[in-house]
Write a protein that holds these residues in place. Structure first.
Motif, PDB file in Angstrom:
ATOM      1  N   LEU A  68       0.832  -1.201   0.000  1.00 28.73           N
ATOM      2  CA  LEU A  68       0.000   0.000   0.000  1.00 28.73           C
ATOM      3  C   LEU A  68       0.869   1.254   0.000  1.00 28.73           C
ATOM      4  O   LEU A  68       0.565   2.236  -0.695  1.00 28.73           O
ATOM      5  N   ASP A  69       1.974   1.224   0.740  1.00 29.10           N
ATOM      6  CA  ASP A  69       2.908   2.365   0.743  1.00 29.10           C
ATOM      7  C   ASP A  69       3.427   2.637  -0.667  1.00 29.10           C
ATOM      8  O   ASP A  69       3.514   3.793  -1.100  1.00 29.10           O
ATOM      9  N   ASP A  70       3.781   1.580  -1.381  1.00 31.53           N
ATOM     10  CA  ASP A  70       4.320   1.736  -2.732  1.00 31.53           C
ATOM     11  C   ASP A  70       3.278   2.325  -3.684  1.00 31.53           C
ATOM     12  O   ASP A  70       3.606   3.156  -4.544  1.00 31.53           O
ATOM     13  N   LEU A  71       2.031   1.885  -3.538  1.00 34.84           N
ATOM     14  CA  LEU A  71       0.978   2.431  -4.380  1.00 34.84           C
ATOM     15  C   LEU A  71       0.793   3.927  -4.125  1.00 34.84           C
ATOM     16  O   LEU A  71       0.596   4.713  -5.064  1.00 34.84           O
ATOM     17  N   GLU A  72       0.873   4.326  -2.879  1.00 30.68           N
ATOM     18  CA  GLU A  72       0.701   5.743  -2.550  1.00 30.68           C
ATOM     19  C   GLU A  72       1.861   6.584  -3.071  1.00 30.68           C
ATOM     20  O   GLU A  72       1.675   7.747  -3.450  1.00 30.68           O
ATOM     21  N   LEU A  73       3.054   6.012  -3.096  1.00 26.56           N
ATOM     22  CA  LEU A  73       4.187   6.740  -3.670  1.00 26.56           C
ATOM     23  C   LEU A  73       3.974   6.984  -5.166  1.00 26.56           C
ATOM     24  O   LEU A  73       4.345   8.024  -5.707  1.00 26.56           O
ATOM     25  N   LEU A  74       3.381   6.006  -5.828  1.00 25.82           N
ATOM     26  CA  LEU A  74       3.168   6.122  -7.269  1.00 25.82           C
ATOM     27  C   LEU A  74       1.987   7.023  -7.617  1.00 25.82           C
ATOM     28  O   LEU A  74       2.060   7.831  -8.551  1.00 25.82           O
ATOM     29  N   PHE A  84      -7.077   6.093   2.237  1.00 20.30           N
ATOM     30  CA  PHE A  84      -6.452   4.858   2.721  1.00 20.30           C
ATOM     31  C   PHE A  84      -5.853   4.993   4.129  1.00 20.30           C
ATOM     32  O   PHE A  84      -5.157   4.083   4.584  1.00 20.30           O
ATOM     33  N   GLU A  85      -6.123   6.102   4.809  1.00 16.48           N
ATOM     34  CA  GLU A  85      -5.538   6.271   6.146  1.00 16.48           C
ATOM     35  C   GLU A  85      -6.013   5.184   7.101  1.00 16.48           C
ATOM     36  O   GLU A  85      -5.203   4.588   7.835  1.00 16.48           O
ATOM     37  N   HIS A 217       3.629  -9.860  -6.734  1.00 15.57           N
ATOM     38  CA  HIS A 217       3.144 -10.857  -5.778  1.00 15.57           C
ATOM     39  C   HIS A 217       2.557 -10.195  -4.534  1.00 15.57           C
ATOM     40  O   HIS A 217       1.495 -10.613  -4.044  1.00 15.57           O
ATOM     41  N   ASP A 218       3.222  -9.160  -4.037  1.00 15.62           N
ATOM     42  CA  ASP A 218       2.730  -8.473  -2.836  1.00 15.62           C
ATOM     43  C   ASP A 218       1.376  -7.812  -3.093  1.00 15.62           C
ATOM     44  O   ASP A 218       0.485  -7.844  -2.240  1.00 15.62           O
ATOM     45  N   LEU A 219       1.232  -7.206  -4.266  1.00 14.64           N
ATOM     46  CA  LEU A 219      -0.049  -6.589  -4.611  1.00 14.64           C
ATOM     47  C   LEU A 219      -1.145  -7.644  -4.752  1.00 14.64           C
ATOM     48  O   LEU A 219      -2.292  -7.420  -4.339  1.00 14.64           O
ATOM     49  N   ALA A 220      -0.792  -8.782  -5.318  1.00 17.10           N
ATOM     50  CA  ALA A 220      -1.772  -9.863  -5.446  1.00 17.10           C
ATOM     51  C   ALA A 220      -2.199 -10.362  -4.071  1.00 17.10           C
ATOM     52  O   ALA A 220      -3.388 -10.649  -3.840  1.00 17.10           O
ATOM     53  N   GLU A 221      -1.243 -10.462  -3.141  1.00 15.43           N
ATOM     54  CA  GLU A 221      -1.580 -10.882  -1.781  1.00 15.43           C
ATOM     55  C   GLU A 221      -2.477  -9.864  -1.094  1.00 15.43           C
ATOM     56  O   GLU A 221      -3.407 -10.211  -0.367  1.00 15.43           O
ATOM     57  N   LEU A 222      -2.185  -8.581  -1.314  1.00 10.39           N
ATOM     58  CA  LEU A 222      -3.011  -7.521  -0.737  1.00 10.39           C
ATOM     59  C   LEU A 222      -4.445  -7.615  -1.252  1.00 10.39           C
ATOM     60  O   LEU A 222      -5.408  -7.543  -0.475  1.00 10.39           O
ATOM     61  N   ARG A 250       0.048  -3.799 -11.265  1.00 11.64           N
ATOM     62  CA  ARG A 250       0.423  -5.175 -11.607  1.00 11.64           C
ATOM     63  C   ARG A 250       0.606  -5.312 -13.119  1.00 11.64           C
ATOM     64  O   ARG A 250       1.539  -5.969 -13.581  1.00 11.64           O
ATOM     65  N   SER A 251      -0.271  -4.690 -13.874  1.00  9.27           N
ATOM     66  CA  SER A 251      -0.138  -4.741 -15.334  1.00  9.27           C
ATOM     67  C   SER A 251       1.165  -4.089 -15.779  1.00  9.27           C
ATOM     68  O   SER A 251       1.871  -4.616 -16.662  1.00  9.27           O
ATOM     69  N   ASP A 252       1.520  -2.973 -15.152  1.00 11.89           N
ATOM     70  CA  ASP A 252       2.753  -2.265 -15.519  1.00 11.89           C
ATOM     71  C   ASP A 252       3.992  -3.102 -15.209  1.00 11.89           C
ATOM     72  O   ASP A 252       4.910  -3.204 -16.036  1.00 11.89           O
ATOM     73  N   VAL A 253       4.047  -3.687 -14.004  1.00 11.92           N
ATOM     74  CA  VAL A 253       5.254  -4.435 -13.625  1.00 11.92           C
ATOM     75  C   VAL A 253       5.353  -5.740 -14.412  1.00 11.92           C
ATOM     76  O   VAL A 253       6.469  -6.205 -14.708  1.00 11.92           O
TER      77      VAL A 253
END
Length: 304
Positions: A68-74, A84-85, A217-222, A250-253
């Motif tokens: 979730l942190d990575d998504l917010e950075l992007l 998302f707080e 994988h981490d995003l899929a687990e989330l 996920r599509s991008d990576v």
């Protein structure tokens, strides 16, 4: 091993380090599989796999918050303040509960530590002299035939898993490919001295692929956790938004991983094995020449 007993923050790092170490050991076992024999390989690989699985719940709880942190950075600049707080707070609380439960388990940590220490003792006792395998059955001889078949098999499996991942895309197929990428990366790290200028480039590319596929994988687990436990993100609109952002990332990576994968797996397995065999022969030739030159210099000094 002390990190397991040094508090919550150190515990998380210890779990990460232990799981990473088991992956490196499993990569090495695959590299020398034909040399140590199938019986030894299966025993040691299973021991490392089962030990890592004992810590999988702790790892999963930690990476959901990181994802979730990575998504917010992007995408943070496109989100309203406070988005998302509450999800952050709930994921962090879940992570703390899982880690506390693991730390307070009277059997879990002692079993993990004991397994790793016993494995270390077994590997430390493996002799490395040239005739060791004939006597002990587990010695690893200093020659390319000790690692060539294992390197070829790891590469071939990764190449096959990549094709499968894009032919039948799913979290499971991409996770399977990710594991093979990690094994090949660790094997390349071991054999980098064969030709550092070339092999290090492969290590760097494989490391980047591993990071991308790990993020996938981490995003899929989330996403799976939010499906099973929607209370982790109780606002349905935020949950829908989070799912959309995660699927886009996920599509991008996966696209980026495909580009890098086509470079790494461009040649056939037999070609890769032959190429690295030539690197090994060149390394041995350079070593023999250095020894001969040193021997000649020593003779000149003695005669002088």
């Amino acid at each position: 091993m002390t990190g397991f007993y040094d508090g919550e923050e150190a515990f998380g790092e210890a779990v990460h380090a232990a799981r990473k170490s088991t992956k490196k050991v499993r990569a090495l076992l695959r590299l020398v599989r034909s040399e140590i024999g199938e019986k030894v390989y299966r025993f040691e690989n299973r021991a490392m796999r089962d030990t890592a699985r004992m810590l999988s719940s702790v790892r999963s709880a930690a990476v959901m918050g990181n994802a979730l942190d990575d998504l917010e950075l992007l995408y943070g600049s496109f989100l309203a303040d406070g988005t998302f707080e509450e999800t952050h707070e709930r994921l962090e609380a879940n992570r703390a509960r899982v880690e506390t439960r693991a730390m307070e388990d009277p059997e879990l940590v002692p079993r993990v530590v004991a397994n790793l220490e016993r494995a270390h003792s077994r590997y430390a006792s493996w002799p490395t002299d040239s005739h060791a395998r004939e006597v002990y059955g587990t010695g690893i001889r200093d020659r390319y035939s000790s690692i060539g078949p294992g390197l070829k098999a790891t590469y071939r499996r990764g190449r096959s898993e990549m094709v499968m991942a894009y032919r039948n895309p799913s979290p499971a197929t991409f996770h399977s490919w990710r594991k093979r990428v990690k094994y090949l990366k660790h094997q390349m790290e071991i054999i980098t001295p064969l030709w550092p200028e070339v092999v290090l480039g492969m290590v760097i590319t494989l490391d980047r692929m591993s990071e991308l596929l790990g993020e996938d994988h981490d995003l899929a687990e989330l996403l799976e956790s939010l499906t099973d436990r929607p209370e982790l993100c109780p606002n349905p609109m935020e949950r829908s938004l989070l799912r959309a952002l995660a699927e886009q990332r996920r599509s991008d990576v996966e696209t980026a991983s495909r580009i890098l994968g086509r470079r790494i797996y461009a040649e056939g397995p037999a070609g890769l094995k032959g190429r690295f065999g030539a690197y090994w022969e060149s390394m041995e030739l350079a070593r023999d020449m250095a020894l001969a030159m040193n021997g000649g210099e020593s003779a000149s000094l003695r005669s002088g």
